[in-house]
Design a protein around this motif. Structure first.
Motif, mmCIF file in Angstrom:
data_model
loop_
_atom_site.group_PDB
_atom_site.id
_atom_site.type_symbol
_atom_site.label_atom_id
_atom_site.label_comp_id
_atom_site.label_asym_id
_atom_site.label_seq_id
_atom_site.Cartn_x
_atom_site.Cartn_y
_atom_site.Cartn_z
ATOM 1 N N UNK A 173 1.276 -1.393 -0.035
ATOM 2 C CA UNK A 173 0.185 -0.173 0.188
ATOM 3 C C UNK A 173 0.853 1.379 0.129
ATOM 4 N N UNK A 174 1.566 1.123 0.587
ATOM 5 C CA UNK A 174 3.065 2.217 0.805
ATOM 6 C C UNK A 174 3.731 2.532 -0.599
ATOM 7 N N UNK A 175 3.642 1.390 -1.191
ATOM 8 C CA UNK A 175 4.605 1.610 -2.334
ATOM 9 C C UNK A 175 3.348 2.483 -3.497
ATOM 10 N N UNK A 176 2.287 1.388 -3.377
ATOM 11 C CA UNK A 176 1.588 1.999 -4.496
ATOM 12 C C UNK A 176 1.652 3.375 -4.863
ATOM 13 N N UNK A 177 0.772 4.078 -2.848
ATOM 14 C CA UNK A 177 0.502 5.753 -2.820
ATOM 15 C C UNK A 177 1.723 6.419 -2.909
ATOM 16 N N UNK A 178 2.845 5.846 -2.294
ATOM 17 C CA UNK A 178 3.792 6.341 -3.500
ATOM 18 C C UNK A 178 4.536 7.200 -4.611
ATOM 19 N N UNK A 179 4.362 5.816 -5.892
ATOM 20 C CA UNK A 179 4.552 5.992 -7.311
ATOM 21 C C UNK A 179 2.992 6.662 -7.708
ATOM 22 N N UNK A 180 1.459 6.792 -6.979
ATOM 23 C CA UNK A 180 0.575 7.491 -7.354
ATOM 24 C C UNK A 180 0.917 8.610 -7.371
ATOM 25 N N UNK A 181 1.601 9.257 -5.961
ATOM 26 C CA UNK A 181 2.340 10.557 -6.086
ATOM 27 C C UNK A 181 2.901 11.057 -6.780
ATOM 28 N N UNK A 182 4.335 10.322 -7.112
ATOM 29 C CA UNK A 182 5.344 11.065 -8.142
ATOM 30 C C UNK A 182 4.656 11.185 -10.078
ATOM 31 N N UNK A 183 3.286 9.829 -9.958
ATOM 32 C CA UNK A 183 2.905 9.875 -11.395
ATOM 33 C C UNK A 183 2.109 11.318 -11.627
ATOM 34 N N UNK A 184 1.474 11.703 -10.164
ATOM 35 C CA UNK A 184 0.408 12.835 -10.760
ATOM 36 C C UNK A 184 -1.000 11.712 -10.659
ATOM 37 N N UNK A 185 -0.818 11.159 -9.965
ATOM 38 C CA UNK A 185 -2.271 10.011 -10.523
ATOM 39 C C UNK A 185 -3.393 9.993 -8.752
ATOM 40 N N UNK A 186 -3.258 11.002 -8.036
ATOM 41 C CA UNK A 186 -3.376 11.158 -7.008
ATOM 42 C C UNK A 186 -5.294 10.831 -6.371
ATOM 43 N N UNK A 187 -5.658 11.831 -7.845
ATOM 44 C CA UNK A 187 -6.840 11.906 -7.878
ATOM 45 C C UNK A 187 -7.888 11.126 -8.850
ATOM 46 N N UNK A 188 -6.730 9.893 -9.255
ATOM 47 C CA UNK A 188 -7.743 8.890 -9.706
ATOM 48 C C UNK A 188 -6.941 7.440 -9.219
ATOM 49 N N UNK A 189 -6.791 7.576 -8.176
ATOM 50 C CA UNK A 189 -6.504 6.208 -7.694
ATOM 51 C C UNK A 189 -7.661 5.500 -7.369
ATOM 52 N N UNK A 190 -8.828 6.048 -6.654
ATOM 53 C CA UNK A 190 -9.936 4.752 -6.382
ATOM 54 C C UNK A 190 -10.609 4.661 -7.789
ATOM 55 N N UNK A 191 -10.765 5.329 -9.404
ATOM 56 C CA UNK A 191 -11.209 5.233 -10.283
ATOM 57 C C UNK A 191 -11.534 4.505 -11.456
ATOM 58 N N UNK A 192 -11.267 3.581 -11.789
ATOM 59 C CA UNK A 192 -11.083 2.379 -13.115
ATOM 60 C C UNK A 192 -10.981 2.745 -13.868
ATOM 61 N N UNK A 193 -9.629 1.844 -14.234
ATOM 62 C CA UNK A 193 -8.727 2.081 -15.596
ATOM 63 C C UNK A 193 -9.640 2.866 -16.548
#
Length: 309
Positions: A173-193
């Motif tokens: 979970x920690x690693x996922x959060x880190x990547x989400x942040x680096x790639x500017x995907x925080x707003x999309x974290x819980x959206x379906x691809x």
């Protein structure tokens, strides 16, 4: 106010002095940037092709290509359609058998290795069309990508919900959060691809590849099918990814402003062969490159626009 005297020089506001200082600063910045690019070529080679050749029906799609990617370097690969760029990537990745030549990574000859072995050794590869599970959320997709690097994969501890499994999941979970942040995907974290734009989906795909901790990432047309606004954000984002992960990048790209802003050095390909190498500025002014891009007006205007930038 500022008056202009007979010989066209501004008086009154010291603007001349400011612009002289600005010019000196710009010159210093350009010199530092050039020194940085030169220094990169002294870093260890992380990926190398030696005389790589692939023919189809007697026509060489890739013709004796030798290129080098250094540690921490971003290298762009440009050339008209049919220049052999994607075939070269397929040879490097191990998806296409070569006729001649070698592929080395970290001084290890991996010419005979399968694609999966090359990936396990640290070679990450993206494709022109983002291949992702549309029914997963961004967070779920990245967690799946990290599974490969989980410490605990045994069914028994998981069945009994033992502490080491929980720790492992927390780490993921920690690693996922880190990547989400680096790639500017925080707003999309819980959206379906499946709900994402092409550009955001491309970033999720790159994030999923980064979850495998590649030391070398090769990207095939990352801007393909992406809206202009997203393309403009892509260069700085990829630079940030490169800095954060420390992996070296080899990028095929037709969007000239994007690749010249992103790459430290460019290789230009024509009819399967390298026709130029150098900084983006050097390569775009190379007579062979200008000639090879004169084929279409669109490409010519792109080159001109890039030079102005």
């Amino acid at each position: 106010g500022t008056s202009v005297n007979g010989n066209g020089k501004a008086n009154g506001n010291g603007k001349g002095r400011v612009s002289a200082r600005a010019r000196a600063d710009a010159k210093r910045a350009a010199e530092q940037d050039h020194a940085r690019r030169v220094a990169l070529l002294d870093e260890p080679i992380v990926l190398e092709t030696v005389g790589l050749t692939k023919s189809y029906g007697g026509i060489a799609a890739v013709n004796d290509v030798s290129l080098q990617l250094h540690d921490g370097q971003v290298v762009g690969l440009i050339g008209p359609n049919g220049a052999g760029k994607t075939t070269l990537f397929d040879l490097i990745s191990g998806f296409t058998p070569r006729n001649a030549g070698r592929v080395l990574m970290h001084d290890t000859d991996m010419t005979e290795w399968r694609a999966s072995q090359r990936a396990a050794f640290g070679l990450g590869r993206s494709f022109q069309d983002a291949r992702l599970w549309t029914s997963l959320t961004v967070g779920e997709a990245l967690a799946v990508a990290f599974e490969r690097h989980l410490d605990v994969r045994a069914a028994l501890p998981a069945a009994f919900n033992l502490p080491m499994v929980q720790e492992s999941e927390t780490a993921t979970r920690k690693k996922v959060e880190e990547l989400v942040e680096v790639l500017g995907l925080t707003a999309f974290r819980d959206k379906f691809i499946g709900e994402l734009s092409t550009g955001s989906r491309r970033m999720v795909e790159i994030a999923a590849i980064l979850a495998h901790r590649p030391s070398v990432l090769i990207l095939d047309e990352p801007s393909s099918g992406i809206a202009q606004k997203e393309t403009e954000a892509l260069g700085p984002l990829l630079r940030q990814v490169q800095r954060h992960t420390g992996c070296s990048l080899l990028v095929i790209e037709h969007d000239m402003p994007l690749i010249t802003g992103l790459a430290d050095h460019l290789y230009a390909l024509e009819e399967g062969a390298v026709i130029a190498f150098g900084t983006p500025n050097e390569v775009l002014h190379h007579p062979r490159v200008v000639e090879s891009y004169l084929g279409t007006a669109a490409d010519e205007s792109q080159l001109v626009a890039t030079r102005r930038a």
